[in-house]
Design a protein around this motif. Sequence first.
Motif, mmCIF file in Angstrom:
data_model
loop_
_atom_site.group_PDB
_atom_site.id
_atom_site.type_symbol
_atom_site.label_atom_id
_atom_site.label_comp_id
_atom_site.label_asym_id
_atom_site.label_seq_id
_atom_site.Cartn_x
_atom_site.Cartn_y
_atom_site.Cartn_z
ATOM 1 N N GLU A 1 0.801 -1.215 0.000
ATOM 2 C CA GLU A 1 0.000 0.000 0.000
ATOM 3 C C GLU A 1 0.837 1.270 0.000
ATOM 4 N N VAL A 2 2.082 1.198 0.455
ATOM 5 C CA VAL A 2 2.892 2.414 0.477
ATOM 6 C C VAL A 2 3.400 2.798 -0.906
ATOM 7 N N LYS A 3 3.282 1.925 -1.881
ATOM 8 C CA LYS A 3 3.722 2.241 -3.226
ATOM 9 C C LYS A 3 2.799 3.272 -3.853
ATOM 10 N N ASN A 4 3.345 4.055 -4.772
ATOM 11 C CA ASN A 4 2.561 5.110 -5.414
ATOM 12 C C ASN A 4 1.354 4.562 -6.148
ATOM 13 N N THR A 5 1.517 3.425 -6.820
ATOM 14 C CA THR A 5 0.401 2.852 -7.564
ATOM 15 C C THR A 5 -0.737 2.478 -6.626
ATOM 16 N N ALA A 6 -0.396 1.951 -5.450
ATOM 17 C CA ALA A 6 -1.430 1.579 -4.484
ATOM 18 C C ALA A 6 -2.112 2.823 -3.931
ATOM 19 N N ASN A 7 -1.334 3.865 -3.675
ATOM 20 C CA ASN A 7 -1.914 5.105 -3.173
ATOM 21 C C ASN A 7 -2.881 5.716 -4.182
ATOM 22 N N LYS A 8 -2.519 5.657 -5.461
ATOM 23 C CA LYS A 8 -3.404 6.168 -6.509
ATOM 24 C C LYS A 8 -4.693 5.350 -6.562
ATOM 25 N N LYS A 9 -4.558 4.047 -6.347
ATOM 26 C CA LYS A 9 -5.733 3.176 -6.380
ATOM 27 C C LYS A 9 -6.674 3.514 -5.224
ATOM 28 N N ILE A 10 -6.103 3.746 -4.045
ATOM 29 C CA ILE A 10 -6.909 4.121 -2.886
ATOM 30 C C ILE A 10 -7.626 5.442 -3.142
ATOM 31 N N PHE A 11 -6.894 6.404 -3.696
ATOM 32 C CA PHE A 11 -7.463 7.713 -4.017
ATOM 33 C C PHE A 11 -8.619 7.577 -5.007
ATOM 34 N N LEU A 12 -8.390 6.824 -6.094
ATOM 35 C CA LEU A 12 -9.424 6.663 -7.116
ATOM 36 C C LEU A 12 -10.628 5.910 -6.584
ATOM 37 N N THR A 13 -10.398 4.944 -5.716
ATOM 38 C CA THR A 13 -11.502 4.201 -5.107
ATOM 39 C C THR A 13 -12.417 5.138 -4.331
ATOM 40 N N ALA A 14 -11.814 6.002 -3.520
ATOM 41 C CA ALA A 14 -12.598 6.956 -2.735
ATOM 42 C C ALA A 14 -13.304 7.966 -3.637
ATOM 43 N N LEU A 15 -12.592 8.443 -4.652
ATOM 44 C CA LEU A 15 -13.172 9.414 -5.585
ATOM 45 C C LEU A 15 -14.393 8.829 -6.291
ATOM 46 N N LEU A 16 -14.253 7.621 -6.811
ATOM 47 C CA LEU A 16 -15.353 6.998 -7.550
ATOM 48 C C LEU A 16 -16.538 6.680 -6.645
ATOM 49 N N SER A 17 -16.252 6.260 -5.405
ATOM 50 C CA SER A 17 -17.351 5.937 -4.493
ATOM 51 C C SER A 17 -18.215 7.164 -4.227
ATOM 52 N N ASP A 18 -17.603 8.338 -4.260
ATOM 53 C CA ASP A 18 -18.343 9.578 -4.051
ATOM 54 C C ASP A 18 -19.046 10.033 -5.332
ATOM 55 N N VAL A 19 -18.315 10.029 -6.432
ATOM 56 C CA VAL A 19 -18.857 10.517 -7.707
ATOM 57 C C VAL A 19 -20.033 9.659 -8.168
ATOM 58 N N LEU A 20 -19.975 8.346 -7.923
ATOM 59 C CA LEU A 20 -21.022 7.439 -8.394
ATOM 60 C C LEU A 20 -22.185 7.310 -7.410
ATOM 61 N N ASN A 21 -22.345 8.308 -6.582
ATOM 62 C CA ASN A 21 -23.489 8.344 -5.671
ATOM 63 C C ASN A 21 -24.463 9.407 -6.161
ATOM 64 N N PRO A 22 -25.532 9.008 -6.850
ATOM 65 C CA PRO A 22 -26.458 9.994 -7.434
ATOM 66 C C PRO A 22 -27.186 10.825 -6.392
ATOM 67 N N LYS A 23 -27.293 10.289 -5.183
ATOM 68 C CA LYS A 23 -27.977 11.018 -4.119
ATOM 69 C C LYS A 23 -27.236 12.314 -3.787
ATOM 70 N N ILE A 24 -25.898 12.262 -3.811
ATOM 71 C CA ILE A 24 -25.103 13.458 -3.548
ATOM 72 C C ILE A 24 -25.290 14.467 -4.684
ATOM 73 N N ALA A 25 -25.328 13.966 -5.910
ATOM 74 C CA ALA A 25 -25.501 14.850 -7.071
ATOM 75 C C ALA A 25 -26.815 15.615 -6.977
ATOM 76 N N ILE A 26 -27.878 14.930 -6.645
ATOM 77 C CA ILE A 26 -29.190 15.571 -6.539
ATOM 78 C C ILE A 26 -29.203 16.553 -5.369
ATOM 79 N N PHE A 27 -28.555 16.172 -4.276
ATOM 80 C CA PHE A 27 -28.502 17.050 -3.113
ATOM 81 C C PHE A 27 -27.810 18.368 -3.446
ATOM 82 N N PHE A 28 -26.677 18.295 -4.136
ATOM 83 C CA PHE A 28 -25.945 19.511 -4.497
ATOM 84 C C PHE A 28 -26.777 20.403 -5.414
#
Length: 210
Positions: free
Chosen positions: A105-132
């Motif tokens: 996990e300390v490798k850059n590729t793993a860190n990018k994967k963690i970042f993208l996982t969190a980003l996608l989990s938020d972006v792919l939530n339509p409830k947040i989109a409608i709320f905003f």
Amino acid sequence: MTGIDSLGTFIIAAIIVIITPGIDTIMVLTRSISLGKKAGLYSAIGVSLGLVIHTIAATFGLSLILAKSAFAFSLVKYLGAAYLFYLGYKSLTAKTNQAEIKSIEVKNTANKKIFLTALLSDVLNPKIAIFFLAFLPQFIKTSEINNPVPYLILGFIIFIIALVWCSFLAIMGSNVATLFNKNKNAESRLNKMTGVVFILLGIKIAFTKR
């Protein structure tokens, strides 16, 4: 501030919204507890930037598509649910060798994967989109409602609040992680618990209505 009405009220409301437990909170906490502070902080950055994307979507009318189109809403909803199911499966089947996991996990590729996982989990939530889409215009002057600048300013404020709060959660979660590092059985149970939580969140999103 140009185009913004009741900035103080907005900040208070935004703080309340951000600290209310939800998918973002769970994402940051589970990552920091199971993988450490660095993973939690990358997740914090990911979910916070996800809110910026939702702001941009609300600013330029993309969220309006989700609000009006049943197909678009369902598509994003089921993509988000499927992604959380995938994360849940990965956690349930994760190896319990903590040293091996952390060395990866300390490798850059793993860190990018963690970042993208969190980003996608938020972006792919339509409830947040409608709320905003419903939330932001309430704090913009009527004369500036079609001006993208105040939306983006409010979005930046939300980003800062979310980043500070989620970073705090990441640090607190990493402190809890030290308790699990000494116990492989506890680590295994945590992975399974994390997997179950993600799957339950996926089910929640799958049954979200417009």
